[in-house]
Write a protein that holds these residues in place. Structure first.
Motif, PDB file in Angstrom:
ATOM      1  N   MET A 203       0.799  -1.156  -0.100  1.00  0.00           N
ATOM      2  CA  MET A 203      -0.068  -0.184   0.147  1.00  0.00           C
ATOM      3  C   MET A 203       0.670   1.322   0.212  1.00  0.00           C
ATOM      4  N   VAL A 204       1.918   1.482   0.779  1.00  0.00           N
ATOM      5  CA  VAL A 204       2.890   2.570   0.783  1.00  0.00           C
ATOM      6  C   VAL A 204       3.429   2.672  -0.513  1.00  0.00           C
ATOM      7  N   GLU A 205       3.958   1.453  -1.160  1.00  0.00           N
ATOM      8  CA  GLU A 205       4.501   1.605  -2.463  1.00  0.00           C
ATOM      9  C   GLU A 205       3.484   2.183  -3.618  1.00  0.00           C
ATOM     10  N   ALA A 206       2.152   1.415  -3.515  1.00  0.00           N
ATOM     11  CA  ALA A 206       0.981   2.209  -4.121  1.00  0.00           C
ATOM     12  C   ALA A 206       0.918   3.490  -4.031  1.00  0.00           C
ATOM     13  N   ILE A 207       0.967   4.086  -2.774  1.00  0.00           N
ATOM     14  CA  ILE A 207       0.729   5.458  -2.653  1.00  0.00           C
ATOM     15  C   ILE A 207       2.018   6.348  -3.431  1.00  0.00           C
TER      16      ILE A 207
ATOM     17  N   ASN B 115      -4.815   8.030   3.299  1.00  0.00           N
ATOM     18  CA  ASN B 115      -3.886   8.640   3.042  1.00  0.00           C
ATOM     19  C   ASN B 115      -3.751   9.084   1.370  1.00  0.00           C
ATOM     20  N   ALA B 116      -4.110   7.816   0.604  1.00  0.00           N
ATOM     21  CA  ALA B 116      -4.076   8.203  -0.899  1.00  0.00           C
ATOM     22  C   ALA B 116      -4.992   9.131  -1.325  1.00  0.00           C
ATOM     23  N   ASP B 117      -6.299   9.418  -0.790  1.00  0.00           N
ATOM     24  CA  ASP B 117      -7.059  10.401  -0.890  1.00  0.00           C
ATOM     25  C   ASP B 117      -6.416  11.830  -0.476  1.00  0.00           C
ATOM     26  N   LEU B 118      -5.929  11.912   0.445  1.00  0.00           N
ATOM     27  CA  LEU B 118      -5.273  12.976   0.842  1.00  0.00           C
ATOM     28  C   LEU B 118      -4.203  13.611  -0.056  1.00  0.00           C
ATOM     29  N   MET B 119      -3.409  12.363  -0.495  1.00  0.00           N
ATOM     30  CA  MET B 119      -2.384  12.900  -1.314  1.00  0.00           C
ATOM     31  C   MET B 119      -2.700  13.330  -2.652  1.00  0.00           C
TER      32      MET B 119
ATOM     33  N   ASP C 152      -9.248   3.373  -7.505  1.00  0.00           N
ATOM     34  CA  ASP C 152      -9.730   2.230  -7.905  1.00  0.00           C
ATOM     35  C   ASP C 152      -8.593   1.099  -7.934  1.00  0.00           C
ATOM     36  N   GLU C 153      -7.208   1.590  -8.270  1.00  0.00           N
ATOM     37  CA  GLU C 153      -6.197   0.556  -8.368  1.00  0.00           C
ATOM     38  C   GLU C 153      -5.864   0.091  -6.929  1.00  0.00           C
ATOM     39  N   LEU C 154      -6.097   1.146  -6.133  1.00  0.00           N
ATOM     40  CA  LEU C 154      -5.669   0.548  -4.681  1.00  0.00           C
ATOM     41  C   LEU C 154      -6.607  -0.131  -4.259  1.00  0.00           C
ATOM     42  N   PHE C 155      -8.170  -0.016  -4.385  1.00  0.00           N
ATOM     43  CA  PHE C 155      -8.955  -1.092  -4.233  1.00  0.00           C
ATOM     44  C   PHE C 155      -9.100  -2.277  -4.651  1.00  0.00           C
ATOM     45  N   GLN C 156      -8.440  -2.353  -5.978  1.00  0.00           N
ATOM     46  CA  GLN C 156      -8.340  -3.887  -6.636  1.00  0.00           C
ATOM     47  C   GLN C 156      -7.073  -4.355  -5.978  1.00  0.00           C
ATOM     48  N   ARG C 157      -5.931  -3.841  -5.528  1.00  0.00           N
ATOM     49  CA  ARG C 157      -5.028  -4.275  -4.801  1.00  0.00           C
ATOM     50  C   ARG C 157      -5.346  -5.177  -3.342  1.00  0.00           C
ATOM     51  N   VAL C 158      -6.410  -4.179  -2.699  1.00  0.00           N
ATOM     52  CA  VAL C 158      -7.075  -4.862  -1.608  1.00  0.00           C
ATOM     53  C   VAL C 158      -7.781  -5.983  -1.757  1.00  0.00           C
TER      54      VAL C 158
ATOM     55  N   ALA D 180      -6.159  -0.964   4.932  1.00  0.00           N
ATOM     56  CA  ALA D 180      -6.593  -0.426   3.621  1.00  0.00           C
ATOM     57  C   ALA D 180      -7.237   0.787   3.981  1.00  0.00           C
ATOM     58  N   GLY D 181      -8.063   0.830   4.940  1.00  0.00           N
ATOM     59  CA  GLY D 181      -8.671   2.229   5.276  1.00  0.00           C
ATOM     60  C   GLY D 181      -7.524   3.397   5.539  1.00  0.00           C
ATOM     61  N   LEU D 182      -6.648   3.221   6.152  1.00  0.00           N
ATOM     62  CA  LEU D 182      -5.493   3.944   6.366  1.00  0.00           C
ATOM     63  C   LEU D 182      -4.836   4.151   5.226  1.00  0.00           C
ATOM     64  N   ALA D 183      -4.464   3.204   4.251  1.00  0.00           N
ATOM     65  CA  ALA D 183      -3.905   3.669   2.889  1.00  0.00           C
ATOM     66  C   ALA D 183      -4.890   4.322   2.112  1.00  0.00           C
ATOM     67  N   ILE D 184      -6.189   4.123   2.226  1.00  0.00           N
ATOM     68  CA  ILE D 184      -7.094   4.781   1.132  1.00  0.00           C
ATOM     69  C   ILE D 184      -7.158   5.986   1.488  1.00  0.00           C
TER      70      ILE D 184
END
Length: 484
Positions: free
Chosen positions: A51-55, A219-223, A62-68, A213-217
């Motif tokens: 997740m950190v790499e994806a961010i 952070n990704a949204d904020l990014m 959508d890609e983050l959710f697909q990885r989840v 996943a919630g934390l990653a999403i």
């Protein structure tokens, strides 16, 4: 007599044999539980890395959710999985699917299609399904924030039934994807490949993946939001926003505790963290931490640190055990030049005590009335411990330990970062823990918020008009008379 004696020996041997077999089974059960726990930790850790790499790669939501979804299938052995994400209207719709995941509503008549197009059609159906909070199994999990383990889905009325054999659900796990009690989505997995039902281990694993996943999403949204707002200063702006998001905006309300914290970063992005949370039975957990480094890497480590702390604090009553588990999980997650110093304490007003553990952080200050001398004393609470991520777990565990301190009415407990004690004046002298202790003794009758402000004023007067060179964080807990 001989027969009776022989029978006694036989019966005694049977009892010994029975206890031996029972003991071996218990040892095997404990070993199996340890192996499963270690496997879960490793899976979650690898998932966090991905997740950190994806961010960092700036992949879209959508890609983050697909990885989840993909991680959930690989880790549980499920045949299919789906993520239902919260949309702008506050409802939940399918955004990522892998395998032939059964739709949660009746299929339309047009579903009678060729098998070669079946999977694509089911995916389109899932993406068109929308659930309001509280509606159906998906909406219910989203609304309550509680995961669901369904071992016998065929007899559970909450599970949608389909005539198509390929869409029959035998067993199912549904877990909320949340951040700070805000539902971001729902992760659902169906039908283990081995034909058996999901068990508690699968349930725990899916919930852990959903939590991370919630934390990653988030952070990704904020990014992505910050990148859109400011292309020129992405690193600092994003890290600052993540940090502000992590720091609590309100303080716990307790009949006997007055709690306040403040944070003054030296630059736009700092490396300090504080937090507090209810632990039940009148107990409150408080924590302060200092992450080495700056920018996005440090802020992500802070986010992971906070998430792991809350996760383990809910499992263990020992602060030392909590920090030990965090060190095991996070050591490989940090670069060699990164580490975290922290103090985690549990304040228990019913027991009149606080128990704390320290991982390389500044020694906390305890202000109390000394019965023997009849004087108010402000003393540093000595406690051994090394920073998280700095040394091997064997060395860390050999040093970390719980420290118990009496904490009664009138007592004050102050946590702080080195930006307070190491603030220097023009002559190069530091404010020091001694000056901090004197300030707390002098201002001890003030409320926690005013006491913190008084400490900051003292530090600023001492250091003069010079630029603040380090982050300053204060967290003060006062035991006050019952206010109810």
């Amino acid at each position: 007599m001989i027969w009776t004696f022989a029978f006694g020996l036989t019966l005694g041997g049977f009892v010994v044999w029975w206890f031996y077999i029972s003991a071996r089974r218990e040892v095997m059960r404990i070993d199996e539980e340890k192996q499963l726990l270690n496997q879960e930790k490793q899976i979650v850790l690898e998932f966090m890395h991905n997740m950190v790499e994806a961010i960092g790669e700036r992949v879209d939501r959508d890609e983050l959710f697909q990885r989840v979804v993909h991680a959930a299938i690989l880790s549980t052995g499920a045949l299919s999985a789906c993520v239902f994400a919260k949309n702008e209207e506050g409802r939940f719709s399918g955004v990522a699917v892998e395998g032939l995941f059964p739709p949660q509503r009746p299929l339309p008549e047009s579903s009678r299609m060729k098998l070669t197009t079946r999977a694509k059609f089911i995916e389109q159906v899932l993406r068109s399904e929308v659930f309001a909070p509280g509606e159906g199994l998906i909406g219910s999990v989203a609304a309550t924030g509680n995961g669901v383990l369904i071992t016998d889905a065929e007899s559970d009325p909450r599970v949608m039934k389909h005539d198509d054999p390929s869409l029959v659900v035998r067993s199912m796990v549904v877990a909320p994807i949340v951040f700070r009690d805000t539902a971001l989505g729902v992760l659902a997995v169906a039908n283990p490949a081995d034909g058996l039902a999901f068990n508690e281990t699968d349930f725990s694993l899916v919930q852990s993946l959903a939590e991370q996943a919630g934390l990653a999403i988030q952070n990704a949204d904020l990014m992505n939001l910050q990148i859109e707002k400011n292309k020129l200063d992405v690193d600092l702006s994003l890290a600052s926003s993540i940090q502000a998001m992590l720091l609590p905006s309100s303080f716990p309300k307790h009949r006997n505790l007055d709690i306040h914290a403040c944070y003054l970063p030296a630059q736009k992005v700092g490396g300090d963290l504080f937090d507090f949370f209810e632990l039940g039975e009148g107990r409150i957990g408080v924590v302060i931490a200092d992450v080495s480094g700056k920018g996005i890497p440090a802020s992500l480590i802070m986010a992971i640190c906070q998430s792991n702390l809350r996760h383990f604090a809910a499992q263990f009553d020992s602060p030392a055990r909590v920090l030990s588990e965090m060190n095991k999980l996070m050591s490989s997650d940090m670069h060699k030049d990164m580490f975290i110093t922290t103090v985690y304490a549990i304040v228990d007003t019913k027991a009149g005590q606080l128990v704390m553990a320290r991982a390389g952080h500044e020694l906390p200050l305890h202000c109390h009335f000394n019965v023997d001398s009849g004087l108010i004393q402000a003393t540093l609470v000595g406690s051994e411990g090394m920073a998280l991520g700095m040394v091997p777990e064997e060395l860390f565990d050999s040093v970390i330990a719980d420290k118990r301190v009496d904490f009664v009415e009138g007592d004050i407990f102050v946590l702080y970062t080195d930006g307070v004690t190491e603030a220097s004046n023009q002559e190069g002298n530091e404010f020091s823990s001694g000056r901090l202790a004197d300030t707390v003794k002098t201002l001890r009758s003030r409320p926690a918020e005013e006491l913190n402000q008084g400490i900051l004023d003292s530090v600023h007067r001492f250091s003069g008009s010079g630029q603040q060179v380090d982050d300053i964080t204060l967290l003060t807990v006062k035991y006050v008379p019952d206010q109810s």
